[in-house]
Design an enzyme around this catalytic site. Sequence first.
Site, PDB file in Angstrom:
ATOM      1  N   LYS A 161       0.837  -1.209   0.000  1.00 27.60           N
ATOM      2  CA  LYS A 161       0.000   0.000   0.000  1.00 27.60           C
ATOM      3  C   LYS A 161       0.872   1.258   0.000  1.00 27.60           C
ATOM      4  O   LYS A 161       0.538   2.243  -0.661  1.00 27.60           O
ATOM      5  CB  LYS A 161      -0.950   0.026   1.206  1.00 27.60           C
TER       6      LYS A 161
ATOM      7  N   ARG B 157       7.255  12.062 -13.904  1.00 30.98           N
ATOM      8  CA  ARG B 157       7.007  11.868 -15.338  1.00 30.98           C
ATOM      9  C   ARG B 157       6.122  12.966 -15.922  1.00 30.98           C
ATOM     10  O   ARG B 157       5.746  12.896 -17.087  1.00 30.98           O
ATOM     11  CB  ARG B 157       6.359  10.506 -15.573  1.00 30.98           C
TER      12      ARG B 157
ATOM     13  N   GLN C 188     -12.171  -3.715 -10.495  1.00 33.60           N
ATOM     14  CA  GLN C 188     -12.014  -2.977  -9.243  1.00 33.60           C
ATOM     15  C   GLN C 188     -13.377  -2.723  -8.582  1.00 33.60           C
ATOM     16  O   GLN C 188     -13.510  -2.858  -7.369  1.00 33.60           O
ATOM     17  CB  GLN C 188     -11.287  -1.650  -9.495  1.00 33.60           C
TER      18      GLN C 188
ATOM     19  N   TYR D  86      -1.046  -4.955 -16.646  1.00 35.41           N
ATOM     20  CA  TYR D  86      -1.498  -4.046 -17.707  1.00 35.41           C
ATOM     21  C   TYR D  86      -0.527  -2.870 -17.853  1.00 35.41           C
ATOM     22  O   TYR D  86      -0.100  -2.541 -18.954  1.00 35.41           O
ATOM     23  CB  TYR D  86      -2.914  -3.535 -17.413  1.00 35.41           C
TER      24      TYR D  86
ATOM     25  N   HIS E 152      -7.899   7.439  -2.658  1.00 32.30           N
ATOM     26  CA  HIS E 152      -7.872   5.979  -2.591  1.00 32.30           C
ATOM     27  C   HIS E 152      -6.557   5.470  -2.000  1.00 32.30           C
ATOM     28  O   HIS E 152      -6.553   4.679  -1.057  1.00 32.30           O
ATOM     29  CB  HIS E 152      -8.101   5.390  -3.984  1.00 32.30           C
TER      30      HIS E 152
ATOM     31  N   THR F 286     -11.166  -1.522 -14.560  1.00 27.35           N
ATOM     32  CA  THR F 286     -12.003  -0.667 -13.715  1.00 27.35           C
ATOM     33  C   THR F 286     -13.233  -1.443 -13.243  1.00 27.35           C
ATOM     34  O   THR F 286     -13.622  -1.341 -12.077  1.00 27.35           O
ATOM     35  CB  THR F 286     -12.413   0.612 -14.484  1.00 27.35           C
TER      36      THR F 286
ATOM     37  N   LYS G 272       3.014  13.648 -15.329  1.00 28.74           N
ATOM     38  CA  LYS G 272       1.687  13.105 -15.662  1.00 28.74           C
ATOM     39  C   LYS G 272       0.674  13.634 -14.645  1.00 28.74           C
ATOM     40  O   LYS G 272      -0.029  12.877 -13.992  1.00 28.74           O
ATOM     41  CB  LYS G 272       1.705  11.573 -15.629  1.00 28.74           C
TER      42      LYS G 272
ATOM     43  N   GLN H 259      -2.984  12.469 -14.155  1.00 25.26           N
ATOM     44  CA  GLN H 259      -3.293  11.225 -13.455  1.00 25.26           C
ATOM     45  C   GLN H 259      -3.394  11.401 -11.941  1.00 25.26           C
ATOM     46  O   GLN H 259      -3.836  10.500 -11.244  1.00 25.26           O
ATOM     47  CB  GLN H 259      -2.260  10.159 -13.795  1.00 25.26           C
TER      48      GLN H 259
ATOM     49  N   LYS I 292      -8.168  -2.359 -20.352  1.00 23.55           N
ATOM     50  CA  LYS I 292      -8.133  -1.301 -19.338  1.00 23.55           C
ATOM     51  C   LYS I 292      -9.531  -1.038 -18.766  1.00 23.55           C
ATOM     52  O   LYS I 292      -9.710  -0.920 -17.554  1.00 23.55           O
ATOM     53  CB  LYS I 292      -7.570  -0.015 -19.941  1.00 23.55           C
TER      54      LYS I 292
END
Length: 164
Positions: free
Chosen positions: A10, A23, A97, A73, A36, A94, A25, A28, A90
Amino acid sequence: MDIWLYFAAKVSELLDTVFFVLRKKDKQITFLHLYHHSVMMIGTWAYLKYWPSETLFFIGFLNSLVHVFMYTYYGLSALGPKVAKYIFWKKYMTKFQMIQFVCIIIHYIVAVRRSECPPASGVAAFVACNVTFFLILFLHFYWQSYNKKSKIPFISVCKSEKEA
């Protein structure tokens, strides 16, 4: 000891945020991502330290299984566009999940009612509320990412009512 390895996982998952920043990004780094991973890390630590219970084994196993598929993935997609174009699942990650969250909610309902050593009611309420919130956040993400007609059904209805 093995259960503390789950906690270490975790912590490492929260490090995704650091990698996203490095990176560049930033897209994201969403509320869903931060909430989460933060709650999972802090909640897992507190659960292990103060309320260890056999219910965590099921949750940990299911969550670890989801992450095996998810990081497979990510690993395959990191190999470049020649490989990434063949990875079609992808969207299904989801869904997996979200199925995980529903299974955890059901498991907790059963554990609270039938376990010889049920989690404390406060712990059960915390887990139930957070897992339900995770499910809502992931449903929202799914609708935004994969529904081609409208981003979120109830918001698009509200917008059309305002425009009329």
